[in-house]
Write an enzyme that holds these catalytic residues in place. Structure first.
Site, mmCIF file in Angstrom:
data_model
loop_
_atom_site.group_PDB
_atom_site.id
_atom_site.type_symbol
_atom_site.label_atom_id
_atom_site.label_comp_id
_atom_site.label_asym_id
_atom_site.label_seq_id
_atom_site.Cartn_x
_atom_site.Cartn_y
_atom_site.Cartn_z
ATOM 1 N N TYR A 1 -3.534 11.098 0.961
ATOM 2 C CA TYR A 1 -3.955 10.885 -0.424
ATOM 3 C C TYR A 1 -3.943 12.195 -1.202
ATOM 4 O O TYR A 1 -3.457 12.253 -2.342
ATOM 5 C CB TYR A 1 -5.358 10.267 -0.454
ATOM 6 C CG TYR A 1 -5.378 8.798 -0.120
ATOM 7 C CD1 TYR A 1 -5.494 7.831 -1.118
ATOM 8 C CD2 TYR A 1 -5.253 8.362 1.197
ATOM 9 C CE1 TYR A 1 -5.502 6.477 -0.818
ATOM 10 C CE2 TYR A 1 -5.259 7.017 1.518
ATOM 11 C CZ TYR A 1 -5.377 6.078 0.504
ATOM 12 O OH TYR A 1 -5.367 4.736 0.814
ATOM 13 N N HIS B 1 -4.567 -7.905 0.146
ATOM 14 C CA HIS B 1 -3.899 -6.615 0.316
ATOM 15 C C HIS B 1 -3.129 -6.492 1.628
ATOM 16 O O HIS B 1 -2.042 -5.918 1.664
ATOM 17 C CB HIS B 1 -4.962 -5.513 0.230
ATOM 18 C CG HIS B 1 -4.409 -4.133 0.206
ATOM 19 N ND1 HIS B 1 -3.750 -3.618 -0.889
ATOM 20 C CD2 HIS B 1 -4.423 -3.140 1.145
ATOM 21 C CE1 HIS B 1 -3.376 -2.371 -0.626
ATOM 22 N NE2 HIS B 1 -3.767 -2.054 0.602
ATOM 23 N N ASP C 1 0.848 -1.180 0.000
ATOM 24 C CA ASP C 1 0.000 0.000 0.000
ATOM 25 C C ASP C 1 0.902 1.254 0.000
ATOM 26 O O ASP C 1 1.873 1.308 -0.754
ATOM 27 C CB ASP C 1 -0.959 -0.039 1.199
ATOM 28 C CG ASP C 1 -2.119 0.942 1.082
ATOM 29 O OD1 ASP C 1 -3.140 0.570 0.466
ATOM 30 O OD2 ASP C 1 -2.005 2.073 1.572
#
Length: 478
Positions: free
Chosen positions: A397, A454, A247
């Protein structure tokens, strides 16, 4: 006669002049050619630079406090009582019949999770679990950086201990690594090998996540995080070290490898950021559906990426709604999450459902307890809750996508350190090795993992530990 003498003199001078100019010109051209050839092969790097993320202006005088301070996570009756009061006052919306997790977190199952959280989950006990590893804080570029540092209890004589920095992502935390740490620091005790590869593990919290202080200035992206973590490792006394990430951890550790490649012995990733763009890439996608070997795909690659439209467009669009919010207006959505523990849990745990296995979308309980315990899941949620860090974590982000909208800067610079890739089958997207090599120029291992998604370290710690060890073993014998 004078004419002849002058002519001979001029001829002599002309030949002497050329005797000097020709070698000089040749030397100049040769030098330019050597410079051109060397510049072609010169490894590009990200500038180390510097930064200040503390509140207010950077102090003009005085050196930053570089001390490493022990830290313990603590809780209180007041904190727990406030949580319980908020849980008791939750309003639920009835779920759509037969919707499972297609609309997001199923509200019927959410009520079961909250009931466990309120009546059975023991936060004090989980705080003790979190404190079983040594925690520290140090100030870097004006903000406090939290990390755990775990050393092996026993190292055979003559055996080198490899420092390994492991970086989490969103919506995870340093806690993701709690199950893999003993496998890496005490491998022989867990039947992984005979102790030929042993690590001491450093797991920091990304600034703005968990117990690391949030940046007070705009612009804190993965490059800034990479620089801070290099400074952390240097402060701990390490000159060379291994890196591991998934990630955002993948992005940060990749930037670290691009920034100071001389310090990175090896880079291991369980997620690779490579975008599908350009006519050549599109052509390989089209041709690969019929003749994968012609474009460098293996049969496993083909199985994981086709049907392409479904897996790489529809599925990604369905799972990336959060990303568009967090990359544009994170504070707006974050306000509600920071005020409601149930809203926060639904937002985070929904990712632990479909990002662990895409088929969990079909289950009423999201398949959450098939891979994790509620204690594990809620402990991760609590790290966000007690630190009020969800908004700050979401801002990461915006900071990254504002500067690099398609996250493609990695490919433009390249990664030249030894690299290992663990490709888990339930990862959100799959990147074939032939594409990975365009950015990562020195791939030592590329493993098609048999299962897992993930959150690899959290879900399949033994598989990931084995792959890290195999990679490091090969790098050490290069």
């Amino acid at each position: 006669m004078w004419h002849e003498i002058l002519r001979n003199t001029w001829s002599f001078g002309y030949s002497q002049k050329h005797a000097i100019l020709v070698p000089a010109a040749a030397l100049g051209v040769g030098g330019m050619l050597v410079y051109w050839l060397r510049s072609r092969h010169k490894i590009k790097t990200i500038e180390m630079s510097d930064g200040w993320w503390g509140s207010g202006e950077r102090p003009m005088k005085g050196k930053e406090d570089e001390s490493i301070r022990p830290f313990r996570i603590e809780t209180s009756d007041k904190e727990i009582e406030d949580l319980h009061r908020r849980l008791d006052q939750t309003r639920y919306t009835p779920h759509v019949e037969g919707a499972a997790f297609h609309y997001g977190f199923n509200s019927s199952y959410l009520q079961k999770v909250v009931a466990y959280w309120r009546n059975q989950f023991d936060w004090r006990k989980q705080v003790e679990v979190l404190n079983k590893y040594p925690h520290f804080k140090t100030t870097i570029e004006g903000i406090e950086i939290h990390f755990i540092h775990v050393k092996p209890s026993y190292v055979p004589h003559g055996r080198a201990v490899q420092p390994l920095l492991m970086v989490h992502g969103w919506p995870g935390s340093f806690y993701e690594f709690y199950k893999i740490i003993p496998l890496l620091t005490e491998p022989a005790s867990h039947g992984l090998n005979e102790g030929d590869v042993v690590f001491e593990v450093i797991c920091p919290s990304i600034p703005g996540y968990g117990f690391s202080e949030a940046p007070h200035k705009q612009g804190f992206d993965s490059v800034a995080a990479a620089r801070i973590f290099h400074k952390l490792m240097n402060r701990l006394g390490f000159k060379e070290y291994y890196l591991q990430g998934g990630d955002w951890g993948s992005r940060i550790t990749t930037n670290m490898a691009q920034m100071l490649p001389q310090c990175v012995k090896g880079l291991h990733l369980n997620l690779v950021f490579i975008t599908v763009r350009g006519l050549r890439r599109i052509f390989s996608v089209m041709l690969g559906a019929y003749a994968p070997w012609l474009v460098g795909f293996t049969q496993e690659d083909a199985h994981r990426i086709y049907p392409f439209i479904q897996k790489n467009i529809y599925d990604v669009l369905r799972e990336s709604g959060y990303l568009h919010i967090q990359a544009t207006k994170p504070d707006t959505a974050g306000c509600g999450l920071n005020d409601s523990p149930v809203g926060l849990a639904a937002y985070i745990l929904e990712k632990f459902s479909t990002w662990t296995n895409k088929s969990f979308l079909q289950r009423d309980d999201g398949g959450l307890e098939s891979k994790y315990t509620l204690d594990e899941l809620l402990t991760n949620v609590m790290i966000y809750w007690v630190t009020a860090s969800i908004v700050c974590s979401m801002r990461f982000y915006k900071e990254n996508f504002t500067k690099d909208p398609d996250l493609n800067a990695i490919s433009r610079i390249g990664v030249y350190v030894p690299t290992g890739i663990a490709a888990f089958p339930q990862e959100i997207t799959h990147t074939p090795q032939v594409w990975t090599k365009e950015a990562y120029k020195n791939i030592i291992t590329y493993s098609y993992m048999p299962r897992g998604g993930h959150f690899a370290a959290f879900e399949e710690p033994k598989l990931l530990a084995q792959d890290i060890m195999n990679f490091v073993r090969k790098v050490e014998h290069l």
